[in-house]
Design an enzyme around this catalytic site. Structure first.
Site, short mmCIF file in Angstrom:
data_model
loop_
_atom_site.label_atom_id
_atom_site.label_comp_id
_atom_site.label_asym_id
_atom_site.label_seq_id
_atom_site.Cartn_x
_atom_site.Cartn_y
_atom_site.Cartn_z
NE ARG A 1 -1.69 -2.24 2.90
CZ ARG A 1 -1.86 -3.52 2.58
NH1 ARG A 1 -2.93 -3.88 1.95
NH2 ARG A 1 -0.98 -4.43 2.93
CB THR A 2 3.44 2.54 2.29
OG1 THR A 2 2.68 2.15 3.44
CG2 THR A 2 4.11 3.88 2.56
CE LYS B 1 27.40 -3.46 -5.85
NZ LYS B 1 27.62 -2.47 -6.90
NE ARG C 1 7.28 0.74 4.93
CZ ARG C 1 6.04 0.25 4.89
NH1 ARG C 1 5.83 -1.01 4.55
NH2 ARG C 1 5.02 1.02 5.17
CG HIS D 1 3.77 4.13 8.55
ND1 HIS D 1 3.85 5.00 7.48
CD2 HIS D 1 3.36 2.94 8.03
CE1 HIS D 1 3.52 4.35 6.37
NE2 HIS D 1 3.23 3.10 6.69
#
Ligand code: NCD
Length: 312
Positions: free
Chosen positions: A59-60, A89, A110, A138
């Site tokens: 969703r986000t 890396k 995120r 959030h």
């Protein structure tokens, strides 16, 4: 909404949003909703948004990308930055953000670590928007959650809200509480497994804001007289080991038909989604089940936010 005075418009915490800013943003989101119904000139032509996601998302990420595209902007994206960016890396988050900030006009981030968005904001040449930092916050989910409450109930004051599920690790809960606690007459009932309680500093801040806070042993008991039930998933990926008792406890905090029968007719049930059993699908057809409408609000709310962060 600035973190550094006169500086870049980062969005790191729900604490950055005052009621007057929220009013403006929600009026803009209403307007964005109308824009979605018609062909209008683009608001952010030529601007580029990067999504940098080190944790799974449906969703986000997609609603942010859809919002940017609908504003006439463009998107560059890594949906699995943990494995497919230079992180594998050994590049630091700070270095990656400095680089991506040279390719895009804002970065939606995120990350599994609490505080990652603030770290990124400290070095980024462009605005960073926190799309979830571990069990921290959030904030943009909280914006669409609050927008949904306003749309469904027509008010943000004098609310009786049940916060249910994983209150310890649910970052959406932590951000939503920060927004709600700015409104008068808030009464919160905490209803979740004993091992997954709301962090004590958050409870104290809630009380300091003037909100009434109580705990309930089951959802059936908690929902009596409620306006909003905000259900959440147990964040299994954030538990060091599966809590077996929490699993059995969880049964007392499911939204079932029985719980719906005890919930006032005018109330709504919300969930940031994804759900994994904590709302019985039988409840979906109940008009008070607002979670799919809530998810849809992600696009106009994120359009309003992007227009504000990237607009003149
Ligand atoms: C939430 C999240 O990622 O914190 N999902 C979302 O963004 N809608 C909730 C969750 O994963 O349980």
């Amino acid at each position: 909404m600035v973190i550094r005075e006169g500086g870049t418009r980062h969005v790191v915490s729900a604490e950055q949003f005052s009621p007057s800013l929220l009013d403006e943003l929600f009026a803009s989101a209403d307007e964005m909703g109308r824009r979605l119904q018609a062909v209008r000139p683009p608001l952010l032509p030529g601007r580029v948004m990067a999504t940098l996601f080190y944790e799974p998302s449906t969703r986000t990420r997609l609603s942010f990308e859809s919002a940017m595209l609908r504003l006439g902007g463009q998107v560059v994206s890594t949906e699995n930055a943990r494995d497919f960016s230079s992180a594998i890396k050994g590049e630091t988050l700070e270095d990656t953000v400095r680089i991506v900030g040279g390719y895009a006009d804002c970065i939606v981030l995120r990350h599994p670590e609490e505080g990652a968005a603030a770290r990124a904001a400290a070095v980024s040449p462009v605005p960073v928007i926190n799309a979830g930092d571990g069990r921290g916050e959030h904030p943009t989910q909280a914006l669409l959650d609050l927008y949904t409450i306003r749309a469904e109930l027509g008010r943000l004051e004098e609310l009786r809200v049940v916060m249910a599920g994983d209150l310890a690790n649910g970052r959406t809960v932590h951000s939503l509480i920060r927004l709600l606690s700015q409104y008068r007459g808030l009464r919160v009932t905490l209803a979740g497994p004993a091992q997954l309680r709301l962090p004590e500093p958050t409870v104290r801040a809630l009380r300091r804001s003037g909100a009434e806070v109580r705990e309930a042993d089951s959802l059936l008991e908690a929902v009596v007289g409620a306006d909003v039930v905000y259900q959440t998933r147990i964040q299994a990926e954030r538990l060091s080991e599966p809590i077996s008792e929490a699993g059995s406890d969880a049964a007392r905090f499911r939204v079932t038909r029985e719980v719906m029968a005890a919930l006032p007719e005018t109330a709504v049930v919300m969930h940031p989604l994804p759900r994994v059993g904590e709302i019985d699908p039988e409840v979906d057809s109940d008009p008070r089940a607002a979670y799919f409408r809530q998810a849809r609000n992600g696009v106009p709310v994120r359009m309003a936010l992007l227009a504000r962060v990237l607009g003149e």
